[in-house]
Design an enzyme around this catalytic site. Structure first.
Site, PDB file in Angstrom:
ATOM      1  N   ASN A   1       0.877  -1.172   0.000  1.00 54.71           N
ATOM      2  CA  ASN A   1       0.000   0.000   0.000  1.00 54.71           C
ATOM      3  C   ASN A   1       0.914   1.221   0.000  1.00 54.71           C
ATOM      4  O   ASN A   1       1.508   1.551   1.023  1.00 54.71           O
ATOM      5  CB  ASN A   1      -0.881  -0.023   1.255  1.00 54.71           C
ATOM      6  CG  ASN A   1      -1.646   1.278   1.432  1.00 54.71           C
ATOM      7  OD1 ASN A   1      -1.796   2.058   0.493  1.00 54.71           O
ATOM      8  ND2 ASN A   1      -2.135   1.505   2.645  1.00 54.71           N
ATOM      9  N   TRP A   2       0.997   1.872  -1.155  1.00 53.07           N
ATOM     10  CA  TRP A   2       1.933   2.997  -1.266  1.00 53.07           C
ATOM     11  C   TRP A   2       1.365   4.298  -0.708  1.00 53.07           C
ATOM     12  O   TRP A   2       2.050   5.319  -0.720  1.00 53.07           O
ATOM     13  CB  TRP A   2       2.349   3.179  -2.735  1.00 53.07           C
ATOM     14  CG  TRP A   2       3.396   2.204  -3.165  1.00 53.07           C
ATOM     15  CD1 TRP A   2       3.981   1.227  -2.413  1.00 53.07           C
ATOM     16  CD2 TRP A   2       3.999   2.113  -4.467  1.00 53.07           C
ATOM     17  NE1 TRP A   2       4.918   0.541  -3.160  1.00 53.07           N
ATOM     18  CE2 TRP A   2       4.939   1.068  -4.422  1.00 53.07           C
ATOM     19  CE3 TRP A   2       3.834   2.808  -5.663  1.00 53.07           C
ATOM     20  CZ2 TRP A   2       5.716   0.711  -5.531  1.00 53.07           C
ATOM     21  CZ3 TRP A   2       4.601   2.457  -6.765  1.00 53.07           C
ATOM     22  CH2 TRP A   2       5.537   1.416  -6.694  1.00 53.07           C
ATOM     23  N   LYS A   3       0.117   4.266  -0.267  1.00 54.49           N
ATOM     24  CA  LYS A   3      -0.514   5.476   0.294  1.00 54.49           C
ATOM     25  C   LYS A   3      -0.269   6.651  -0.646  1.00 54.49           C
ATOM     26  O   LYS A   3      -0.272   6.483  -1.849  1.00 54.49           O
ATOM     27  CB  LYS A   3       0.014   5.751   1.710  1.00 54.49           C
ATOM     28  CG  LYS A   3      -0.032   4.515   2.588  1.00 54.49           C
ATOM     29  CD  LYS A   3       0.199   4.828   4.039  1.00 54.49           C
ATOM     30  CE  LYS A   3       0.252   3.530   4.812  1.00 54.49           C
ATOM     31  NZ  LYS A   3       0.167   3.697   6.233  1.00 54.49           N
TER      32      LYS A   3
ATOM     33  N   HIS B   1      -9.435   1.196   4.710  1.00 55.83           N
ATOM     34  CA  HIS B   1      -8.170   1.336   5.446  1.00 55.83           C
ATOM     35  C   HIS B   1      -8.399   2.270   6.639  1.00 55.83           C
ATOM     36  O   HIS B   1      -9.196   3.199   6.551  1.00 55.83           O
ATOM     37  CB  HIS B   1      -7.101   1.905   4.500  1.00 55.83           C
ATOM     38  CG  HIS B   1      -5.725   1.874   5.091  1.00 55.83           C
ATOM     39  ND1 HIS B   1      -5.293   2.815   6.005  1.00 55.83           N
ATOM     40  CD2 HIS B   1      -4.699   1.014   4.909  1.00 55.83           C
ATOM     41  CE1 HIS B   1      -4.050   2.521   6.347  1.00 55.83           C
ATOM     42  NE2 HIS B   1      -3.664   1.432   5.710  1.00 55.83           N
TER      43      HIS B   1
ATOM     44  N   GLU C   1      -6.798   4.654   7.760  1.00 52.19           N
ATOM     45  CA  GLU C   1      -6.596   6.087   7.482  1.00 52.19           C
ATOM     46  C   GLU C   1      -7.835   6.673   6.819  1.00 52.19           C
ATOM     47  O   GLU C   1      -8.169   7.834   7.036  1.00 52.19           O
ATOM     48  CB  GLU C   1      -5.340   6.275   6.607  1.00 52.19           C
ATOM     49  CG  GLU C   1      -4.079   6.073   7.441  1.00 52.19           C
ATOM     50  CD  GLU C   1      -2.881   5.539   6.678  1.00 52.19           C
ATOM     51  OE1 GLU C   1      -2.881   5.597   5.434  1.00 52.19           O
ATOM     52  OE2 GLU C   1      -1.954   5.035   7.339  1.00 52.19           O
TER      53      GLU C   1
ATOM     54  N   GLU D   1      -5.445  -5.007  10.481  1.00 53.38           N
ATOM     55  CA  GLU D   1      -4.420  -3.988  10.695  1.00 53.38           C
ATOM     56  C   GLU D   1      -4.699  -3.247  12.002  1.00 53.38           C
ATOM     57  O   GLU D   1      -5.496  -2.306  12.025  1.00 53.38           O
ATOM     58  CB  GLU D   1      -4.437  -2.979   9.547  1.00 53.38           C
ATOM     59  CG  GLU D   1      -4.148  -3.583   8.197  1.00 53.38           C
ATOM     60  CD  GLU D   1      -3.550  -2.555   7.260  1.00 53.38           C
ATOM     61  OE1 GLU D   1      -2.430  -2.783   6.791  1.00 53.38           O
ATOM     62  OE2 GLU D   1      -4.177  -1.510   7.019  1.00 53.38           O
TER      63      GLU D   1
ATOM     64  N   GLY E   1       2.410   2.123  10.616  1.00 56.15           N
ATOM     65  CA  GLY E   1       3.362   3.224  10.456  1.00 56.15           C
ATOM     66  C   GLY E   1       4.051   3.639  11.749  1.00 56.15           C
ATOM     67  O   GLY E   1       4.684   4.681  11.812  1.00 56.15           O
TER      68      GLY E   1
ATOM     69  N   SER F   1       3.376  -2.311  10.317  1.00 52.25           N
ATOM     70  CA  SER F   1       4.833  -2.361  10.475  1.00 52.25           C
ATOM     71  C   SER F   1       5.434  -3.724  10.143  1.00 52.25           C
ATOM     72  O   SER F   1       6.340  -4.196  10.837  1.00 52.25           O
ATOM     73  CB  SER F   1       5.241  -1.897  11.876  1.00 52.25           C
ATOM     74  OG  SER F   1       4.796  -0.566  12.102  1.00 52.25           O
TER      75      SER F   1
ATOM     76  N   GLY G   1       2.805  -0.991   4.249  1.00 53.26           N
ATOM     77  CA  GLY G   1       3.003   0.388   3.850  1.00 53.26           C
ATOM     78  C   GLY G   1       4.481   0.677   3.629  1.00 53.26           C
ATOM     79  O   GLY G   1       5.045   0.412   2.564  1.00 53.26           O
ATOM     80  N   GLY G   2       5.136   1.195   4.661  1.00 51.98           N
ATOM     81  CA  GLY G   2       6.520   1.666   4.563  1.00 51.98           C
ATOM     82  C   GLY G   2       7.483   0.720   3.847  1.00 51.98           C
ATOM     83  O   GLY G   2       8.216   1.135   2.942  1.00 51.98           O
TER      84      GLY G   2
HETATM   85  C1  PEP Z   1      -0.593   0.078   5.777  1.00 51.87           C
HETATM   86  O1  PEP Z   1      -0.386   1.026   5.059  1.00 51.87           O
HETATM   87  O2  PEP Z   1      -1.642  -0.554   5.629  1.00 51.87           O
HETATM   88  C2  PEP Z   1       0.420  -0.309   6.768  1.00 51.87           C
HETATM   89  C3  PEP Z   1       0.259  -1.390   7.458  1.00 51.87           C
HETATM   90  O3  PEP Z   1       1.514   0.524   6.886  1.00 51.87           O
HETATM   91  P1  PEP Z   1       2.930   0.150   7.587  1.00 51.87           P
HETATM   92  O4  PEP Z   1       3.371  -1.144   6.993  1.00 51.87           O
HETATM   93  O5  PEP Z   1       3.846   1.295   7.215  1.00 51.87           O
HETATM   94  O6  PEP Z   1       2.686   0.056   9.039  1.00 51.87           O
END
Ligand code: PEP
Length: 251
Positions: A9-11, A95, A97, A167, A173, A213, A234-235
Site C-alpha cells: 500500500n503505497w498510500k 483502510h 486512514e 491492521e 506506520g 509495520s 506500507g513503509g
Molecule cells: C498500511 O499502510 O496498511 C500499513 C500497514 O503501513 P505500515 O506497513 O507502514 O505500518
C-alpha cells in the site's frame, strides 16, 4: 491451500516516474516467485502506467479506494469500472486512514465491497482496533462488528473471493508490530466469525492478511502463523529490495 498475498500500500507516495522506477527494479527481484501473489497499490494517477509496465509480469496492480456508484456527479471519486479499465485487479477498502480522516464507516465499506465484487475486482477489506480499544479489552468486539457489518450480505461464492486485512491501528506506520501471537489470535477469531457468517468452506478459503509495520526482519515469524495468509504493507513496500524480501518471506 490458501495462496499467500503480499500487497504493498503505497498510500500518498511516488510520482509516476518514481513508481515506474521502483517496479522496474522489483520485477527481476521477484520474477521467479510463483507461490505468492504480489500486488502494488499506488496512487490513482500511477495505476494505468504501472499496469502497463507490469503487463506479462507476476505483479498485479490495485487501487487504494473506490466509490460504489458506476458514474455520475461525484466529484473526486472513482468507479470500479474505471479501475478495471486502468488495469486494476484489487482494491483496498476501509483502510484505517480512510476511516480516521475521511469518514469511512462499516456501511460505506459494505457498499464499496459490493460494487468491487460485482465488477470482478477483488476487495481487500481492512479491519483493526485502536490502541484505546485494545487497552480496554474491546479488540474482539470491535473486529467482530467491523467484519459482520462491513462484509455482510454476500453469497458464499463472493465471500470466498474477499480478502480481509487485519491492521491494528496502533501498529500502522508506528514501527510497533503486533507479536505473531497477538496477530494470530485475531486472525483466528476473524476466520471463526467468517465461518459463522458464510460457512466453514468460506472461512477456510478467505485470505486474511496482517498489516502494521511488517518488515523484512519480522515477516517470516508472522507468516508462520496458521491463520496469517500474507501482508498489507506500507513503509516497507516503497523500496524494491525490502518489498522483494517480504515477497520471499520463506527464503
Ligand atoms: C498500511 O499502510 O496498511 C500499513 C500497514 O503501513 P505500515 O506497513 O507502514 O505500518
Amino acid at each position: 491451500m490458501r495462496k499467500p498475498l503480499m500487497a504493498g500500500n503505497w498510500k500518498m507516495h511516488k510520482t509516476i516516474p518514481e513508481a515506474i522506477a521502483m517496479v522496474k527494479e522489483l520485477k527481476p527481484l521477484v520474477a521467479d516467485v510463483k507461490d505468492v501473489d504480489i500486488l502494488i497499490c499506488p496512487v490513482f494517477t500511477a495505476v494505468y502506467p504501472l499496469a502497463n509496465e507490469l503487463k506479462g509480469s507476476n505483479i498485479k496492480v490495485g487501487a487504494q479506494n473506490v466509490y460504489w456508484e458506476p458514474k455520475g456527479a461525484f466529484t473526486g471519486e472513482i468507479a470500479v469500472n474505471m479501475l478495471l479499465d486502468a488495469g486494476c485487479s484489487f482494491v483496498i477498502i476501509g483502510h484505517s486512514e480512510r476511516r480516521q480522516y475521511f469518514g469511512e464507516s462499516d456501511e460505506t465499506v459494505n457498499k464499496r465491497t459490493k460494487a468491487t465484487l460485482a465488477a470482478g475486482l477483488i476487495p481487500i477489506v481492512c479491519v483493526g482496533e485502536t490502541l484505546q480499544e485494545r487497552e480496554s479489552n474491546d479488540t474482539f468486539k470491535v473486529i467482530e462488528k467491523q467484519v459482520k457489518d462491513g462484509i455482510k450480505n454476500f453469497s458464499k461464492e463472493e465471500a470466498e473471493k474477499i480478502v480481509i486485512a487485519y491492521e491494528p491501528v496502533w501498529a500502522i506506520g508506528t514501527g510497533k508490530t503486533a507479536t505473531p501471537q497477538q496477530a494470530q489470535e485475531v486472525h483466528e477469531f476473524i476466520r471463526k466469525t467468517y465461518s459463522q457468517m458464510y460457512g466453514n468452506d468460506a472461512g477456510g478459503k478467505v485470505r486474511i492478511l496482517y498489516g502494521g509495520s511488517v518488515k523484512p526482519d519480522n515477516v517470516s515469524e508472522l507468516m508462520k502463523q496458521p491463520d496469517i495468509d500474507g501482508g498489507l504493507v506500507g513503509g516497507a513496500s516503497l523500496e524494491a529490495a525490502s518489498f522483494a524480501k517480504l515477497v520471499k518471506f520463506n527464503g
